[in-house]
Motif scaffolding. Structure first.
Motif, short mmCIF file in Angstrom:
data_model
loop_
_atom_site.label_atom_id
_atom_site.label_comp_id
_atom_site.label_asym_id
_atom_site.label_seq_id
_atom_site.Cartn_x
_atom_site.Cartn_y
_atom_site.Cartn_z
N GLN A 132 -63.40 166.75 95.46
CA GLN A 132 -62.54 167.52 94.77
C GLN A 132 -63.06 169.04 94.76
N THR A 133 -62.31 169.85 94.17
CA THR A 133 -62.81 171.31 94.27
C THR A 133 -63.86 171.58 92.91
N SER A 134 -64.47 172.56 92.83
CA SER A 134 -65.60 172.67 91.84
C SER A 134 -64.73 172.87 90.45
N GLU A 135 -63.73 173.40 90.51
CA GLU A 135 -62.67 173.59 89.50
C GLU A 135 -62.45 172.26 88.75
N GLN A 136 -62.04 171.31 89.68
CA GLN A 136 -61.50 169.92 89.23
C GLN A 136 -62.72 169.34 88.62
N ILE A 137 -63.74 169.37 89.37
CA ILE A 137 -64.91 168.79 88.73
C ILE A 137 -65.39 169.19 87.41
N ALA A 138 -65.36 170.56 87.20
CA ALA A 138 -65.66 171.15 85.90
C ALA A 138 -64.62 170.66 84.96
N ALA A 139 -63.47 170.63 85.38
CA ALA A 139 -62.57 170.13 84.39
C ALA A 139 -62.72 168.60 83.88
N GLN A 140 -63.52 167.98 84.59
CA GLN A 140 -63.62 166.62 84.12
C GLN A 140 -65.16 166.43 83.57
N LYS A 141 -65.90 167.49 83.19
CA LYS A 141 -66.97 167.30 82.82
C LYS A 141 -67.27 166.96 81.38
N GLY A 142 -65.99 167.08 80.51
CA GLY A 142 -66.06 166.89 79.20
C GLY A 142 -66.83 167.93 78.13
N THR A 143 -67.41 167.47 77.10
CA THR A 143 -67.84 168.64 76.46
C THR A 143 -69.18 167.67 75.57
N ALA A 182 -74.82 163.14 92.44
CA ALA A 182 -75.51 161.90 91.95
C ALA A 182 -74.57 160.97 91.15
N LYS A 183 -74.78 159.48 90.99
CA LYS A 183 -73.86 158.68 90.69
C LYS A 183 -74.84 158.36 89.23
N ILE A 184 -74.66 159.27 88.25
CA ILE A 184 -75.30 158.75 87.00
C ILE A 184 -74.61 158.28 85.88
N ASP A 185 -73.90 159.28 84.98
CA ASP A 185 -73.22 158.75 83.77
C ASP A 185 -72.47 159.65 83.52
N MET A 186 -70.95 159.69 83.25
CA MET A 186 -70.33 160.62 83.19
C MET A 186 -69.96 160.73 81.50
N ALA A 187 -70.91 159.74 80.56
CA ALA A 187 -70.75 159.93 79.35
C ALA A 187 -72.13 159.96 78.39
N SER A 188 -73.04 160.52 79.45
CA SER A 188 -74.24 160.85 78.81
C SER A 188 -74.55 161.99 77.86
N ASP A 189 -75.19 162.05 76.88
CA ASP A 189 -75.37 162.85 75.94
C ASP A 189 -75.73 164.23 76.64
N ASN A 190 -76.44 164.03 77.81
CA ASN A 190 -77.09 165.31 78.25
C ASN A 190 -75.99 165.58 79.36
N MET A 191 -75.36 166.62 79.36
CA MET A 191 -74.44 167.27 80.41
C MET A 191 -74.87 167.14 81.56
N HIS A 192 -76.10 167.40 81.85
CA HIS A 192 -76.74 167.58 83.22
C HIS A 192 -76.88 166.22 84.06
N PHE A 193 -76.76 165.09 83.17
CA PHE A 193 -76.43 163.80 83.68
C PHE A 193 -75.09 163.35 84.10
N ARG A 194 -74.11 164.19 83.76
CA ARG A 194 -72.82 163.73 84.09
C ARG A 194 -72.70 164.10 85.61
N ASP A 195 -72.88 163.13 86.41
CA ASP A 195 -72.91 163.34 88.15
C ASP A 195 -73.14 164.48 88.55
N PRO A 196 -74.44 165.01 88.37
CA PRO A 196 -74.56 166.55 88.98
C PRO A 196 -74.58 166.44 90.39
N ILE A 197 -74.19 167.69 90.74
CA ILE A 197 -74.08 167.95 92.07
C ILE A 197 -75.38 167.97 92.91
N MET A 198 -75.65 167.39 93.75
CA MET A 198 -77.06 167.37 94.74
C MET A 198 -76.71 168.54 96.06
#
Ligand code: ATP
Ligand code: MG
Length: 567
Positions: A132-143, A182-198
């Motif tokens: 996906q593009t960075s825009e698509q990835i950002a749009a899936q990040k949640g809040t 990284a495949k971590i956790d798209m529901a994590s309380d910590n936004m940095h854990f939502r499958d960060p780009i490596m």
């Protein structure tokens, strides 16, 4: 170190909170009792006074506890980086008085190991290629309160991920078309854990590795691992990295064990009034020619402050004074300037220079007589000695030091009034000569021979003392009078205003043909500090040369900004 200090250190007294944490780790024998810090600049700009705070911490703490500090260039984004910056960073750290010995490293040295680690994580199902593009990835990040969405590419097979990642690095795909996450956790309380780009694709040549790589690691995937590869025990950084810490630990855990694991500790960054500290904004000032380069003496860069005449000791003293805490604050520029004045007062040679000259003729002084008067180099330093200064019938004084119709409390020179010429005689004004427009061209005085400095007659009380320079001996120079770059207290907070509109229009005044006593011209070496008496502290500019002397005003003797504010 003094014995008392060593003793206090052994007992862990008088430490700031970072030192306390390090002290406790050392006491507990963590990492085999080793202390190794690092200073990790990205070579994408010149260092500024904020970096100096980090440098004083990283190198200072290693010095204090007998550890080592690495210099690591965090060169993971070839687009913005340059060797010019690498060289300036080295020079600035040395100037501040710190040294990394042979421990100069580059994040790019670890690209092979980082790549191998990424491959291993793919094989273990802990990383995947996302198309996906960075825009698509950002749009899936949640809040922070809503979970993110998983990428449709999240569950690709290991084989496909390996193949794609390898081809990303071979240069088969366009920039922005794919990333490794990284495949971590798209529901994590910590936004940095939502499958960060490596890793991302960058096809720009790197200043060290050339075109070898087409994928480059992100900060979060590079920093902790680089710390680990280097043997760093304490990775000290600024507070904005607090939310990154769990991710730092997550990646480091892929490598570390109980015998050795680096630890991240955060302190508050330096923010200063009347300037900006973001490299992006500093680059903008340079690119738009709003200043004359990175080392313009108005810049908050270390090279600018050096050129302006700030001393390393004053900067280090300032850092000690403001200290290290866990709370963001805006520190006053006046406090830094105070530290500069304090150090310059202790070390600079007192001399006489007239910035806005008018000629004085001492009518009863013999025409071709020249006397030599002795001037104290520094009343703060008994070792500093004296130097000689010529006195003659014609001298320059400051135009502002004379008034034809003075108000009541004017204690300088006026018709029929007396003043002392510092180090020489008491003179009395007998008249003036004016040009056709009424401007004063010359001031006439008589002197009293019994009042020469050192003679009993010199004890006579007069209210004013003026600085002066013998006209026949004066050397011309240019003075650059620098002041604060912005006239807005916190420019970074004024997000809706243009830079240009917040700049102080009086941040640089150039004054030609100032008059120097000859001693200054003879000692105008780079790095010399002078106090032009009653005017301020000055240092020769790097462009100054015999015959074309140029002096930068480091700082005025008094803080006019604080006065302004308290009016
Ligand atoms: P960028 O704007 O490119 O992120 P940066 O100012 O963070 O730049 P780096 O080269 O990454 O620059 O910084 C190197 C180190 O200096 C980091 O550890 C960072 O925390 C520290 N540092 C940067 N700015 C400040 C500041 N204002 N006060 C204290 N430390 C700082
Ligand atoms: Mg940074």
């Amino acid at each position: 170190m003094a014995e008392k200090e060593t003793e206090e250190l052994n007992e862990g007294k008088g430490l700031n909170f970072v030192e306390q944490l390090v002290y406790d780790d050392l006491k507990a024998g963590k990492n085999g009792g080793r202390l190794n810090t690092r200073f990790p600049p990205e070579p994408n700009g010149y260092l500024h006074i904020g970096h100096a705070k980090a440098i004083c911490m990283d190198f200072g703490i290693a010095e204090k506890f007998g550890g080592t500090c690495n210099l690591r260039f965090d060169d993971t984004n070839p687009v913005k980086e340059d060797v010019e910056y690498v060289d300036s960073i080295r020079e600035d750290i040395h100037w501040l008085g710190f040294d990394w010995g042979d421990r100069e490293y580059y994040a790019s040295d670890y690209f092979p190991q980082l790549y191998d680690l990424a491959v291993r994580m793919i094989k273990e199902g802990k990383a995947y290629v996302d198309d996906q593009t960075s825009e698509q990835i950002a749009a899936q990040k949640g809040t922070p309160t809503e979970p993110g969405q998983e990428s449709p590419y999240r569950n690709r097979s290991v084989e496909e991920n390996l193949d794609l990642f390898e081809r990303m690095n071979k240069g088969e795909f366009d920039e922005g078309s794919r990333v490794l996450r990284a495949k971590i956790d798209m529901a994590s309380d910590n936004m940095h854990f939502r499958d960060p780009i490596m890793y991302r694709i960058i096809k720009h040549p790197h200043h060290r590795t050339g075109t070898k790589w087409n994928v480059y690691p992100m900060y979060d995937f590079a920093h902790g691992q680089s710390d680990y590869f280097e043997g760093v025990t304490h990775s000290i950084c600024t507070l904005e990295f607090v939310p990154h810490r769990p991710l730092y630990e997550y990646f480091v855990k892929e490598l570390a064990d109980e015998s050795y694991c680096p630890r991240q500790i955060e302190f508050n960054r330096l923010n200063l009034t009347y300037t900006v500290m973001s490299k992006r904004k500093l680059l903008q000032l340079v690119k738009e020619n709003l200043v004359n380069g990175w080392d313009d003496p108005r810049m908050p860069t270390i090279s600018g402050m050096r050129r302006r005449g700030f001393t390393p000791r004053s900067i280090r003293n300032f850092m000690d004074r403001i200290g290290y805490t866990k709370y963001e604050a805006l520190n006053s520029m006046s406090l830094l300037e105070h530290a500069v004045r304090e150090d310059l007062n202790a070390i600079s040679t007192r001399v006489m220079a007239v910035i806005n000259p008018v000629k004085m003729v001492i009518t009863n002084y013999p025409e071709d007589k020249v006397e030599s008067v002795s001037m104290e180099n520094n009343p703060e330093d008994p070792e500093a000695g004296t130097h000689e200064m010529p006195f003659s019938r014609e001298i320059y004084i400051e135009r502002d030091d004379f008034m034809e119709n003075p108000p009541k409390k004017f204690f300088r020179l006026a018709p029929d009034k007396e003043v002392r010429l510092k180090g020489a005689y008491i003179v009395k004004c007998t008249g003036v000569k004016k040009d056709a427009d009424g401007n004063i061209e010359e001031i006439y005085c008589t002197y009293d021979p019994d009042t020469r400095s050192g003679l009993p007659g010199s004890m006579r009380k007069v209210k004013g003392t003026l600085h002066w320079v013998s006209a026949g001996h004066a050397v011309n120079a240019t003075a650059r009078l620098y002041d604060r770059l912005f006239n807005v207290e916190n420019p970074a907070a004024e997000t809706d205003r243009y830079f240009r509109d917040m700049l102080n229009p009086d941040s640089l005044k150039v004054v030609e043909n100032i008059k120097l006593e000859p001693y200054i011209a003879e000692h105008a070496e780079p790095g010399e500090h002078f106090q032009f008496q009653r005017i301020g502290y000055f240092t020769p500019d790097k462009s100054s040369a015999p015959g074309n002397l140029i002096f930068n005003r480091t700082i005025a003797l008094k803080d006019s900004w604080e006065k302004e504010k308290n009016k």
